[in-house]
Design a protein around this motif. Structure first.
Motif, PDB file in Angstrom:
ATOM      1  N   SER A  73      -2.339   6.218  -5.876  1.00 14.88           N
ATOM      2  CA  SER A  73      -2.025   4.948  -5.238  1.00 14.88           C
ATOM      3  C   SER A  73      -1.597   3.963  -6.312  1.00 14.88           C
ATOM      4  N   ASP A  74      -0.726   3.054  -5.930  1.00  8.21           N
ATOM      5  CA  ASP A  74      -0.323   2.026  -6.888  1.00  8.21           C
ATOM      6  C   ASP A  74      -1.259   0.820  -6.857  1.00  8.21           C
ATOM      7  N   LEU A  75      -2.251   0.822  -5.948  1.00  7.78           N
ATOM      8  CA  LEU A  75      -3.157  -0.327  -5.821  1.00  7.78           C
ATOM      9  C   LEU A  75      -4.590  -0.045  -6.257  1.00  7.78           C
ATOM     10  N   THR A  76      -4.914   1.206  -6.514  1.00  8.80           N
ATOM     11  CA  THR A  76      -6.277   1.560  -6.913  1.00  8.80           C
ATOM     12  C   THR A  76      -6.215   2.724  -7.899  1.00  8.80           C
ATOM     13  N   PRO A  77      -7.168   2.803  -8.812  1.00  9.75           N
ATOM     14  CA  PRO A  77      -7.179   3.933  -9.746  1.00  9.75           C
ATOM     15  C   PRO A  77      -7.728   5.218  -9.133  1.00  9.75           C
ATOM     16  N   HIS A  78      -8.263   5.162  -7.932  1.00 11.58           N
ATOM     17  CA  HIS A  78      -8.824   6.359  -7.301  1.00 11.58           C
ATOM     18  C   HIS A  78      -7.725   7.355  -6.957  1.00 11.58           C
ATOM     19  N   GLN A  79      -8.100   8.623  -6.971  1.00 14.80           N
ATOM     20  CA  GLN A  79      -7.161   9.711  -6.718  1.00 14.80           C
ATOM     21  C   GLN A  79      -7.806  10.757  -5.832  1.00 14.80           C
ATOM     22  N   ALA A  80      -6.971  11.637  -5.295  1.00 11.85           N
ATOM     23  CA  ALA A  80      -7.455  12.819  -4.585  1.00 11.85           C
ATOM     24  C   ALA A  80      -6.761  14.028  -5.200  1.00 11.85           C
TER      25      ALA A  80
ATOM     26  N   VAL B  61     -10.423  16.716  -2.781  1.00 11.57           N
ATOM     27  CA  VAL B  61     -11.597  15.996  -3.277  1.00 11.57           C
ATOM     28  C   VAL B  61     -11.112  14.633  -3.744  1.00 11.57           C
ATOM     29  N   VAL B  62     -11.809  13.579  -3.306  1.00 12.17           N
ATOM     30  CA  VAL B  62     -11.440  12.203  -3.644  1.00 12.17           C
ATOM     31  C   VAL B  62     -12.376  11.709  -4.737  1.00 12.17           C
ATOM     32  N   SER B  63     -11.823  10.970  -5.690  1.00  8.75           N
ATOM     33  CA  SER B  63     -12.585  10.555  -6.869  1.00  8.75           C
ATOM     34  C   SER B  63     -13.853   9.781  -6.558  1.00  8.75           C
ATOM     35  N   PHE B  64     -13.881   8.989  -5.492  1.00  4.28           N
ATOM     36  CA  PHE B  64     -15.099   8.228  -5.193  1.00  4.28           C
ATOM     37  C   PHE B  64     -15.974   8.906  -4.137  1.00  4.28           C
ATOM     38  N   LEU B  65     -15.619  10.128  -3.753  1.00  4.25           N
ATOM     39  CA  LEU B  65     -16.431  10.909  -2.814  1.00  4.25           C
ATOM     40  C   LEU B  65     -16.712  12.297  -3.394  1.00  4.25           C
ATOM     41  N   PRO B  66     -17.345  12.357  -4.570  1.00  2.00           N
ATOM     42  CA  PRO B  66     -17.577  13.662  -5.200  1.00  2.00           C
ATOM     43  C   PRO B  66     -18.480  14.546  -4.341  1.00  2.00           C
ATOM     44  N   GLY B  67     -18.180  15.835  -4.362  1.00  2.00           N
ATOM     45  CA  GLY B  67     -18.998  16.783  -3.614  1.00  2.00           C
ATOM     46  C   GLY B  67     -18.556  16.967  -2.172  1.00  2.00           C
TER      47      GLY B  67
ATOM     48  N   LEU C  41      -8.072   7.169   0.507  1.00  2.00           N
ATOM     49  CA  LEU C  41      -7.311   6.387  -0.467  1.00  2.00           C
ATOM     50  C   LEU C  41      -6.800   5.083   0.146  1.00  2.00           C
ATOM     51  N   LEU C  42      -6.423   5.109   1.408  1.00  2.00           N
ATOM     52  CA  LEU C  42      -6.030   3.868   2.081  1.00  2.00           C
ATOM     53  C   LEU C  42      -7.210   2.897   2.162  1.00  2.00           C
ATOM     54  N   ALA C  43      -8.409   3.428   2.393  1.00  2.00           N
ATOM     55  CA  ALA C  43      -9.605   2.581   2.407  1.00  2.00           C
ATOM     56  C   ALA C  43      -9.849   1.984   1.025  1.00  2.00           C
ATOM     57  N   ALA C  44      -9.635   2.775  -0.027  1.00  2.00           N
ATOM     58  CA  ALA C  44      -9.795   2.254  -1.393  1.00  2.00           C
ATOM     59  C   ALA C  44      -8.782   1.155  -1.663  1.00  2.00           C
ATOM     60  N   GLU C  45      -7.565   1.301  -1.135  1.00  2.00           N
ATOM     61  CA  GLU C  45      -6.569   0.246  -1.275  1.00  2.00           C
ATOM     62  C   GLU C  45      -6.999  -1.018  -0.539  1.00  2.00           C
TER      63      GLU C  45
ATOM     64  N   MET D 265       0.839  -1.174   0.000  1.00  2.00           N
ATOM     65  CA  MET D 265       0.000   0.000   0.000  1.00  2.00           C
ATOM     66  C   MET D 265       0.888   1.242   0.000  1.00  2.00           C
ATOM     67  N   ALA D 266       0.664   2.070  -0.961  1.00  2.00           N
ATOM     68  CA  ALA D 266       1.495   3.259  -1.041  1.00  2.00           C
ATOM     69  C   ALA D 266       0.707   4.411  -1.650  1.00  2.00           C
ATOM     70  N   VAL D 267       0.266   5.324  -0.795  1.00  4.30           N
ATOM     71  CA  VAL D 267      -0.359   6.549  -1.270  1.00  4.30           C
ATOM     72  C   VAL D 267       0.765   7.558  -1.463  1.00  4.30           C
ATOM     73  N   GLN D 268       0.797   8.173  -2.629  1.00  6.51           N
ATOM     74  CA  GLN D 268       1.846   9.134  -2.942  1.00  6.51           C
ATOM     75  C   GLN D 268       1.243  10.490  -3.260  1.00  6.51           C
ATOM     76  N   VAL D 269       1.914  11.542  -2.825  1.00  3.07           N
ATOM     77  CA  VAL D 269       1.500  12.903  -3.153  1.00  3.07           C
ATOM     78  C   VAL D 269       2.394  13.391  -4.278  1.00  3.07           C
ATOM     79  N   VAL D 270       1.764  13.839  -5.356  1.00  5.14           N
ATOM     80  CA  VAL D 270       2.493  14.301  -6.533  1.00  5.14           C
ATOM     81  C   VAL D 270       2.332  15.817  -6.621  1.00  5.14           C
ATOM     82  N   GLY D 271       3.439  16.521  -6.469  1.00  3.85           N
ATOM     83  CA  GLY D 271       3.421  17.970  -6.632  1.00  3.85           C
ATOM     84  C   GLY D 271       2.494  18.715  -5.697  1.00  3.85           C
ATOM     85  N   ARG D 272       2.230  18.194  -4.549  1.00  6.06           N
ATOM     86  CA  ARG D 272       1.344  18.788  -3.525  1.00  6.06           C
ATOM     87  C   ARG D 272      -0.061  19.089  -4.054  1.00  6.06           C
TER      88      ARG D 272
END
Length: 100
Positions: free
Chosen positions: A13-20, A29-35, A47-51, A1-8
């Motif tokens: 994540s390398d385990l799920t296509p979801h992003q924030a 804003v997280v891709s599976f929690l719109p709004g 994102l850890l939960a998505a993993e 499990m590895a959540v990475q921050v890209v450019g702040r």
């Protein structure tokens, strides 16, 4: 499990296509929690939960279930009850004798 921050501005994540994505002022804003606007800690947790869901999905497939079925069944109370508590003493039975 590895959540990475890209450019702040993006969490991936390398385990799920979801992003924030950062929306400024510390909000994400997280891709599976719109709004919903979340804190950095909340977005990371999401994102850890998505993993974790991806891991459950992989394991569930090995027993012929979906991730939803597996979670639904696993959160139910065990019909076998709680395991007995260990008192710290271990009793070993050998040839009719109890050894502590």
């Amino acid at each position: 499990m590895a959540v990475q921050v890209v450019g702040r501005a993006l969490m991936t994540s390398d385990l799920t296509p979801h992003q924030a994505k950062s929306v400024g002022a510390g909000g994400w804003v997280v891709s599976f929690l719109p709004g919903r606007t979340l804190t950095t800690a909340q977005a990371t947790a999401a994102l850890l939960a998505a993993e974790a869901v991806a891991a459950v999905n992989s394991l569930a497939g090995q027993v012929g279930l979906t991730a939803m079925e597996t979670v639904g069944l696993a959160i139910q109370e065990s019909p076998w009850g709680e395991p007995e508590t260990c008192t710290g003493f271990r009793r070993v039975w050998r040839r009719g004798f109890s050894i502590r």
